[in-house]
Design a protein around this motif. Structure first.
Motif, PDB file in Angstrom:
ATOM      1  N   GLY A   1       0.816  -1.213   0.000  1.00 31.38           N
ATOM      2  CA  GLY A   1       0.000   0.000   0.000  1.00 31.38           C
ATOM      3  C   GLY A   1       0.847   1.258   0.000  1.00 31.38           C
ATOM      4  N   ILE A   2       1.949   1.254   0.764  1.00 34.29           N
ATOM      5  CA  ILE A   2       2.845   2.412   0.799  1.00 34.29           C
ATOM      6  C   ILE A   2       3.468   2.645  -0.566  1.00 34.29           C
TER       7      ILE A   2
ATOM      8  N   ASN B   1       4.832  16.785   3.011  1.00 32.92           N
ATOM      9  CA  ASN B   1       3.603  16.569   3.787  1.00 32.92           C
ATOM     10  C   ASN B   1       2.574  15.673   3.091  1.00 32.92           C
ATOM     11  N   ILE B   2       2.924  15.075   1.950  1.00 29.27           N
ATOM     12  CA  ILE B   2       1.993  14.154   1.311  1.00 29.27           C
ATOM     13  C   ILE B   2       2.610  12.768   1.120  1.00 29.27           C
TER      14      ILE B   2
ATOM     15  N   TRP C   1       7.362   7.694   5.755  1.00 29.53           N
ATOM     16  CA  TRP C   1       7.535   7.580   7.202  1.00 29.53           C
ATOM     17  C   TRP C   1       6.713   6.444   7.805  1.00 29.53           C
ATOM     18  N   LEU C   2       5.701   5.973   7.091  1.00 31.40           N
ATOM     19  CA  LEU C   2       4.897   4.860   7.613  1.00 31.40           C
ATOM     20  C   LEU C   2       5.714   3.569   7.694  1.00 31.40           C
TER      21      LEU C   2
ATOM     22  N   ILE D   1       4.586  10.407  20.084  1.00 28.82           N
ATOM     23  CA  ILE D   1       4.754  11.830  19.769  1.00 28.82           C
ATOM     24  C   ILE D   1       5.131  11.986  18.302  1.00 28.82           C
ATOM     25  N   TYR D   2       6.042  11.138  17.841  1.00 28.67           N
ATOM     26  CA  TYR D   2       6.460  11.154  16.440  1.00 28.67           C
ATOM     27  C   TYR D   2       5.287  10.837  15.513  1.00 28.67           C
ATOM     28  N   ILE D   3       4.513   9.812  15.848  1.00 29.75           N
ATOM     29  CA  ILE D   3       3.382   9.405  15.007  1.00 29.75           C
ATOM     30  C   ILE D   3       2.314  10.497  14.959  1.00 29.75           C
ATOM     31  N   ILE D   4       2.015  11.094  16.109  1.00 32.48           N
ATOM     32  CA  ILE D   4       1.019  12.173  16.155  1.00 32.48           C
ATOM     33  C   ILE D   4       1.469  13.345  15.294  1.00 32.48           C
TER      34      ILE D   4
END
Length: 362
Positions: free
Chosen positions: A146-147, A163-164, A168-169, A207-210
């Motif tokens: 999917g990524i 930002n798109i 990072w996932l 914190i990183y994920i948020i």
């Protein structure tokens, strides 16, 4: 644990419980677009906080000293695994989450601790521990596919990636996998230091994920819907589209594209998208994507940025503007993206390119 260590541990758990609950509420408040994956993130944070509260109660009343109770708690803690997987998958695929899919992911993680609590068989406990491994073998490849598909859709629809992009996932999946290993280790090796490290690791991870989730700009289109396969196994619809794009049509598009980019400087728009160009030349996004991929053998991202690169090279050799200013004037969103793309294509940084040119022409 000594009495002092117990007090410190309870203070840490109380603080982290407040942190996760507050973070979950924060994610709900900022979810103004009512995105499903943000609701899932809030749910995960609430569950994470409640698990800490449960652990605190267990220590307070001495339940945790009983091996069977501790094992049940461990199996129940694994419930966050499918929730995290659904969080990532829902981010990648619009309208992915349905009640049927939710139950398919979550129910097994609820059933194992219930069966073990009812029977007490150690075999059931070990099966419950092994199940997340089997689950990961099935789900993680699906996430990585999917990524990859999402990223291909990004470069075929956007001229920028800030930002798109969801690269990072991949890091998130690895961090969550390490969390599961860490979690099991803390239960099998009761150590204050290990618990502190585990709690600090989890807090920093979330914190990183948020932060990354909040930065993500959600595309209006569905990546899996606009993706055009790069291999020979094209669907009949795609083949028909390509067949329709004969020489006269493609030549017309080629001229329109060249005019838009070479004469009008359309590439200087930092937020240029495939949709913008398609509207400008009077076609639709799907046809234009196929034209670029199959006729010109490039992506929209590379097509646009190749013009930006030439424009930047000209500025580097003919003016004294700073690199940051040149990146902005050339259409790049930021200087770091400009530098990395420039180095990828030219084998050197913009500064090195300018210095070499001046040295050769001095």
């Amino acid at each position: 644990m000594t009495h002092d260590n117990t007090i410190i541990m309870e203070m840490v758990r109380s603080s982290l419980f407040a942190f996760y609950i507050t973070a979950g509420i924060y994610c709900l408040i900022i979810n103004k677009k009512k995105l499903t994956y943000k609701y899932l993130l809030s749910t995960i944070l609430f569950v994470w906080g409640l698990e800490l509260f449960k652990d605190a109660l267990s220590q307070q009343f001495g339940w945790f000293t009983e091996i069977r109770v501790r094992d049940i708690y461990l199996l129940s803690d694994l419930l966050v695994i499918p929730l995290c997987a659904l969080f990532v998958l829902t981010m990648l695929y619009k309208k992915y989450l349905t009640l049927k899919i939710f139950l398919r992911h979550v129910l097994p993680f609820i059933v194992w601790p219930i069966i073990y609590a009812a029977t007490g068989f150690r075999f059931v406990f070990f099966c419950g521990l092994a199940f997340p491994i089997a689950y990961g073998i099935i789900v993680i490849p699906q996430i990585f596919r999917g990524i990859k598909r999402y990223e291909l859709a990004i470069v075929n629809n956007y001229s920028y990636q800030e930002n798109i992009n969801v690269k990072w996932l991949r890091t998130v999946v690895i961090l969550l996998a390490l969390t599961m290993i860490f979690c099991i280790s803390t239960y099998t090796n009761v150590s204050c230091l290990l618990f502190y490290i585990y709690y600090a690791y989890c807090a920093l991870m979330w914190i990183y994920i948020i932060y990354m989730t909040e930065r993500l700009e959600r595309p209006k289109w569905s990546p899996e819907a606009v993706f055009v396969p790069a291999d020979a196994s094209l669907k009949e619809e795609a083949q028909e589209m390509i067949a329709k794009m004969t020489a006269p049509v493609s030549a017309g598009w080629n001229m329109n594209l060249q005019n838009c980019f070479e004469k009008e400087g359309l590439f200087l728009n930092q937020n240029l998208t495939m949709q913008d160009v398609a509207i400008r030349i009077g076609t639709n996004r799907t046809y234009l994507s196929i034209y670029l991929n199959k006729k010109l053998h490039t992506t929209f991202y590379d097509y646009v940025n190749s013009y930006r690169l030439k424009y930047a090279e000209n500025m580097l050799t003919n003016c004294n503007d700073k690199i940051v200013e040149i990146s902005q004037k050339s259409g790049f969103n930021n200087s770091s993206t400009f530098t990395s793309y420039f180095k990828k294509k030219n084998g050197c940084t913009p500064k090195e390119f300018r210095n070499r040119y001046r040295a050769n022409n001095s």
